[in-house]
Design a protein around this motif. Structure first.
Motif, PDB file in Angstrom:
ATOM      1  N   GLY A 631       0.790  -1.129   0.065  1.00 58.96           N
ATOM      2  CA  GLY A 631       0.104   0.046   0.048  1.00 58.96           C
ATOM      3  C   GLY A 631       0.784   1.171  -0.040  1.00 58.96           C
ATOM      4  O   GLY A 631       0.173   2.268  -0.078  1.00 58.96           O
ATOM      5  N   THR A 632       2.069   1.021  -0.079  1.00 60.03           N
ATOM      6  CA  THR A 632       2.926   2.461   0.074  1.00 60.03           C
ATOM      7  C   THR A 632       3.742   2.633  -1.374  1.00 60.03           C
ATOM      8  O   THR A 632       4.501   3.704  -1.337  1.00 60.03           O
ATOM      9  N   ALA A 633       3.647   1.871  -2.273  1.00 59.36           N
ATOM     10  CA  ALA A 633       4.408   1.892  -3.417  1.00 59.36           C
ATOM     11  C   ALA A 633       3.846   3.572  -4.187  1.00 59.36           C
ATOM     12  O   ALA A 633       2.773   3.794  -4.012  1.00 59.36           O
ATOM     13  N   PRO A 634       4.744   4.004  -5.124  1.00 58.51           N
ATOM     14  CA  PRO A 634       4.360   5.245  -5.462  1.00 58.51           C
ATOM     15  C   PRO A 634       3.266   5.030  -6.581  1.00 58.51           C
ATOM     16  O   PRO A 634       3.268   3.910  -7.205  1.00 58.51           O
ATOM     17  N   GLN A 635       2.504   5.836  -6.668  1.00 59.49           N
ATOM     18  CA  GLN A 635       1.371   5.972  -7.805  1.00 59.49           C
ATOM     19  C   GLN A 635       1.720   6.898  -8.879  1.00 59.49           C
ATOM     20  O   GLN A 635       1.176   6.775  -9.801  1.00 59.49           O
ATOM     21  N   ASP A 636       2.695   7.840  -8.799  1.00 57.50           N
ATOM     22  CA  ASP A 636       2.762   8.947  -9.748  1.00 57.50           C
ATOM     23  C   ASP A 636       4.098   8.510 -10.501  1.00 57.50           C
ATOM     24  O   ASP A 636       4.926   7.509  -9.983  1.00 57.50           O
ATOM     25  N   TYR A 637       4.089   8.841 -11.844  1.00 61.77           N
ATOM     26  CA  TYR A 637       5.347   8.664 -12.683  1.00 61.77           C
ATOM     27  C   TYR A 637       6.354   9.589 -12.429  1.00 61.77           C
ATOM     28  O   TYR A 637       6.074  10.814 -12.307  1.00 61.77           O
ATOM     29  N   CYS A 638       7.517   9.122 -12.904  1.00 54.74           N
ATOM     30  CA  CYS A 638       8.668   9.919 -12.837  1.00 54.74           C
ATOM     31  C   CYS A 638       8.564  11.228 -13.722  1.00 54.74           C
ATOM     32  O   CYS A 638       8.010  11.096 -14.873  1.00 54.74           O
ATOM     33  N   THR A 639       8.757  12.463 -13.193  1.00 55.32           N
ATOM     34  CA  THR A 639       8.739  13.821 -13.967  1.00 55.32           C
ATOM     35  C   THR A 639      10.103  13.955 -14.482  1.00 55.32           C
ATOM     36  O   THR A 639      10.259  14.894 -15.551  1.00 55.32           O
ATOM     37  N   LEU A 640      11.063  13.637 -13.742  1.00 49.73           N
ATOM     38  CA  LEU A 640      12.426  13.812 -14.056  1.00 49.73           C
ATOM     39  C   LEU A 640      12.897  13.718 -15.614  1.00 49.73           C
ATOM     40  O   LEU A 640      13.423  14.087 -16.375  1.00 49.73           O
ATOM     41  N   HIS A 641      12.341  12.255 -16.192  1.00 49.26           N
ATOM     42  CA  HIS A 641      12.685  11.826 -17.515  1.00 49.26           C
ATOM     43  C   HIS A 641      11.552  11.871 -18.172  1.00 49.26           C
ATOM     44  O   HIS A 641      11.522  11.196 -19.369  1.00 49.26           O
ATOM     45  N   ASP A 642      10.459  12.760 -18.036  1.00 47.46           N
ATOM     46  CA  ASP A 642       9.371  12.778 -18.781  1.00 47.46           C
ATOM     47  C   ASP A 642       9.484  13.948 -19.844  1.00 47.46           C
ATOM     48  O   ASP A 642       9.272  15.079 -19.444  1.00 47.46           O
ATOM     49  N   TYR A 643      10.192  13.496 -20.893  1.00 45.57           N
ATOM     50  CA  TYR A 643      10.882  14.424 -21.792  1.00 45.57           C
ATOM     51  C   TYR A 643       9.605  15.320 -22.468  1.00 45.57           C
ATOM     52  O   TYR A 643       9.688  16.250 -23.054  1.00 45.57           O
ATOM     53  N   SER A 644       8.506  14.555 -22.616  1.00 43.51           N
ATOM     54  CA  SER A 644       7.379  15.237 -23.409  1.00 43.51           C
ATOM     55  C   SER A 644       6.764  16.279 -22.623  1.00 43.51           C
ATOM     56  O   SER A 644       6.245  17.384 -23.132  1.00 43.51           O
ATOM     57  N   ALA A 645       7.072  16.390 -21.330  1.00 44.00           N
ATOM     58  CA  ALA A 645       6.279  17.243 -20.287  1.00 44.00           C
ATOM     59  C   ALA A 645       7.678  18.536 -20.528  1.00 44.00           C
ATOM     60  O   ALA A 645       7.063  19.611 -19.614  1.00 44.00           O
ATOM     61  N   GLY A 646       8.549  18.592 -20.901  1.00 44.45           N
ATOM     62  CA  GLY A 646       9.767  19.629 -20.700  1.00 44.45           C
ATOM     63  C   GLY A 646      10.231  19.942 -19.342  1.00 44.45           C
ATOM     64  O   GLY A 646      10.655  20.883 -18.968  1.00 44.45           O
ATOM     65  N   THR A 647      10.190  18.924 -18.509  1.00 41.74           N
ATOM     66  CA  THR A 647      10.836  18.941 -17.184  1.00 41.74           C
ATOM     67  C   THR A 647      12.247  18.226 -17.150  1.00 41.74           C
ATOM     68  O   THR A 647      12.517  18.002 -15.855  1.00 41.74           O
ATOM     69  N   PHE A 648      12.712  17.845 -18.085  1.00 42.05           N
ATOM     70  CA  PHE A 648      14.093  17.172 -17.916  1.00 42.05           C
ATOM     71  C   PHE A 648      15.175  18.129 -17.398  1.00 42.05           C
ATOM     72  O   PHE A 648      15.476  19.089 -17.835  1.00 42.05           O
ATOM     73  N   LEU A 649      15.741  17.589 -16.088  1.00 43.18           N
ATOM     74  CA  LEU A 649      16.672  18.261 -15.336  1.00 43.18           C
ATOM     75  C   LEU A 649      17.911  17.656 -15.644  1.00 43.18           C
ATOM     76  O   LEU A 649      18.054  16.461 -15.027  1.00 43.18           O
ATOM     77  N   PRO A 650      19.091  17.920 -16.382  1.00 40.51           N
ATOM     78  CA  PRO A 650      20.256  17.037 -16.792  1.00 40.51           C
ATOM     79  C   PRO A 650      21.152  16.937 -15.413  1.00 40.51           C
ATOM     80  O   PRO A 650      21.905  15.841 -15.366  1.00 40.51           O
TER      81      PRO A 650
END
Length: 670
Positions: A631-650
């Protein structure tokens, strides 16, 4: 295994003594034993007549008088002492039955060669034989030896001993205890003496000294040295040999090589720079004073299912140094303490896939401040607990300790088995307390047993001289729960990662390999500037703790090329060699496994190890399947490597010390 005594004596009952011995003593020492009241007037008259005829003194003491003299009086020849002896003998006769007196006498008298009592004499002169097994010829020899233990000793005076034995046989025949034929047959038998002195031949070890101290502390000096305790221990002799060989062989490979021809140490960049070695000390120890200064180590192995001590090595040579580093040394455990920090975090709801920041932190010390650094002198940004422990990141461990509470960490470590005082300081997360190898092995037991702690036990049973059981540990402890079953499972998983992919990969421990298919976990430890090196590891059926270092805390374990020796480079090889030796030739057994978690208590998820969130395809090499509390596993997906959202941080790391670092005031982040 070992004998601790002031006198080599093994008390036995009269039923445990050969009848030849009993009859021999009565025939030669006191033929009216069952008739007199402690003194024999007939014997006194016979002795006086002998003295008048020969001019030589002839003893007239009864067996009871000899017992009185041996127990209560000094061996002088004064009239006063003889009168005291007679009165004491008569009092003994009033207090005890005849057979009780005879039994005390046989257990009291001295036979030479350090043997007190008939059982010790039988074992000493006839290669471990018991008093019950003595033949007629053997019994006759011992019967006469009490007259003059030194003069009739078969080692030094074979012919005199042979003559005296035959005298005893003749007297026994004349008194009707044996037939003339039996006497002749026994007199034609050689003495066939084979001296066996276990109190001298047995090598005293660190473990036997550990047992001796425990017994004296619990039962008292007199009980241990004078009352014939029988002690049965948990030690596995074969495992002990493997442990000693593992420690000595690995440490010998690390020490500098001393050349006896030149009297100098040879240059070798891959060996330690401190100019001392075991071989060098052995060559010079008779000409120098002080304690040995060569590289030392300790190893303790416990059965996690029982807590039984299976092997204990407290140093490289007990004869050189009796200081038992397995139990008496107090050294910092370094990173081998970190599992207690992570165990507390797991019990508070963290999971192996939870993330912690491995970035600079300043701890205010009042006065001053402390800035923990990683072993590799870099910072690693956001990491999972599994990565932080496997790669032994110091900064994230300190942050985790601050997040869960240092007091809670100390309490958890003590509950799991640490017995030394634990200071409540932030550096505790990096092992700044002082511990010994025995308690470290004991405290790792819950990681192998599904959360059950057990105290280390070295003694199976203690009996007094009559066979009465004084202490019985043959029924193992059921254990006390110190970790939840799920928490223990998750910690076990984390510690397996240390061997599989972390600082202990040098163990080369792989499934189905040379360890009978057993999985293993553990943790390395290295203290400041390589003063101490540790590895504490376990399989489902064995926990072993290894410490390596110099007794002198100032001396560091650095090679001649300047490279330091960490837990993974010097303690882990000892543990690995020990485990290989223990499991060599043992058939693979798939039933030997760690406890599974309760049903529906753990879930898995494929996450990004940088963000701790559900992984995307673009997370690439940062993707792994990780375990979480149900019941504690993450539910949201990684935003760091979501290139389509333009949020990539090198770059997810920060400079060495920033304004964030200097102004850090929170007690943790996750």
């Amino acid at each position: 295994m070992a004998t601790a005594c002031v006198e080599n004596r093994y008390p036995v009952t009269l039923e445990e003594v050969s009848p030849w011995v009993i009859n021999g003593f009565i025939a030669t020492e006191d033929r009216t034993f069952y008739e007199h009241n402690g003194i024999s007037l007939r014997g006194i008259a016979r002795a006086a007549l002998h003295d008048l005829r020969t001019g030589e003194r002839h003893g007239a003491s009864t067996i009871t008088q000899q017992l009185a003299k041996g127990l209560f009086l000094v061996p002088d020849q004064t009239i006063q002492r003889k009168i005291q002896e007679a009165f004491i003998a008569m009092e003994i006769e009033r207090q005890f039955e005849k057979n009780e007196i005879l039994e005390m006498y046989l257990n009291q008298i001295y036979f030479g060669a350090g043997a007190h009592g008939i059982e010790a004499a039988a074992r000493t002169y006839f290669n471990g034989s018991s008093a019950a097994e003595l033949s007629l010829a053997q019994a006759a020899m011992l019967v006469r030896m009490v007259k003059n233990p030194s003069g009739f000793n078969p080692q030094n005076n074979y012919e005199r001993c042979l003559i005296q034995r035959n005298v005893a046989l003749q007297v026994m025949a004349s008194e009707g205890y044996i037939t003339p034929v039996q006497a002749d047959e026994a007199m034609n038998t050689p003495l066939a003496v084979e001296i066996h002195r276990p109190e001298i031949e047995q090598e005293w070890t660190y473990f036997s000294e550990y047992i001796r101290k425990y017994l004296v502390n619990r039962y008292g000096w007199s009980a241990v040295y004078e009352q014939g305790l029988r002690v049965y221990t948990t030690l596995d002799p074969d495992m002990q040999i493997v442990a000693e060989n593992a420690l000595n062989s690995i440490l010998a490979e690390k020490e500098p090589v001393w050349d006896p021809e030149t009297g100098e140490f040879l240059s070798d960049s891959e060996r330690l720079r401190h100019e001392s070695s075991y071989a060098h000390w052995q060559a010079l120890r008779d000409t120098v004073s002080g304690v040995p200064d060569y590289l030392q180590g300790a190893l303790v192995a416990l059965d996690p299912a029982t807590g039984y001590v299976k092997a204990m090595v407290g140093g490289r040579d007990f004869q050189d140094s009796e200081f038992n580093r397995a139990v008496q040394a107090r050294r910092q455990p370094g990173s081998s303490f970190k599992p207690f920090v992570f165990a507390e975090a797991i019990e508070q709801g963290w999971s192996p896939g939870s993330t912690i920041l491995d970035q600079p932190v300043v701890v205010q010390m009042f006065p001053g401040s402390w800035r923990p650094r990683n072993y590799d002198h870099t910072f690693h940004g956001m990491v999972t607990l599994r990565t932080a422990l496997a790669r032994s990141f110091n900064v994230s461990a300190v942050r985790l300790g601050m997040a869960v509470g240092v007091e809670a960490v100390a309490a958890r470590a003590m509950a799991m088995g640490l017995t030394s005082r634990i200071p409540i300081v932030h550096s505790l997360s990096l092992g700044s307390c002082m511990v010994n190898p025995l308690e470290m092995a004991q405290a790792y037991i819950p990681f192998a047993t599904g959360g059950l702690a057990r105290d280390a036990v070295a003694i199976l049973r203690v009996e007094d001289r009559y066979g009465n059981v004084l202490e019985d540990n043959q029924t193992p402890s059921a254990g006390r729960r110190v970790l939840s079953e799920t928490g223990a499972y998750l910690m076990n998983s984390l510690l397996q990662s240390v061997i599989r992919e972390g600082t202990a990969t040098g163990a080369r421990w792989y499934w189905g390999g040379p360890y009978s298919g057993r999985r293993a976990g553990g943790k390395t430890g290295t203290t400041s500037d390589y003063a101490d090196a540790w590895f504490v590891g376990f399989t489902p059926d064995l926990v072993a703790s290894v410490w390596v270092g110099y007794d002198n805390h100032v001396v560091r374990m650095r090679l001649q090329n300047g490279r330091g020796q960490s837990g993974s480079s010097i303690a882990l090889p000892v543990w690995n060699s020990f485990m290989r030796g223990v499991f060599e030739g043992v058939p693979a057994d798939s039933t030997v496994s760690f406890p599974a978690p309760p049903p529906n208590s753990v879930e898995t998820a494929i996450i990004c190890t940088i963000t701790g969130k559900l992984a995307l395809e673009t997370c690439g090499e940062n993707t792994r399947q990780e375990e979480f509390w149900e019941g504690t596993a993450p539910q949201d997906y990684c935003t760091l490597h979501d290139y389509s959202a333009g949020t990539f941080l090198p770059d997810t790391t920060l400079p060495d010390f920033t304004e964030f670092d200097m102004n850090y005031t929170n007690h943790g982040e996750n």
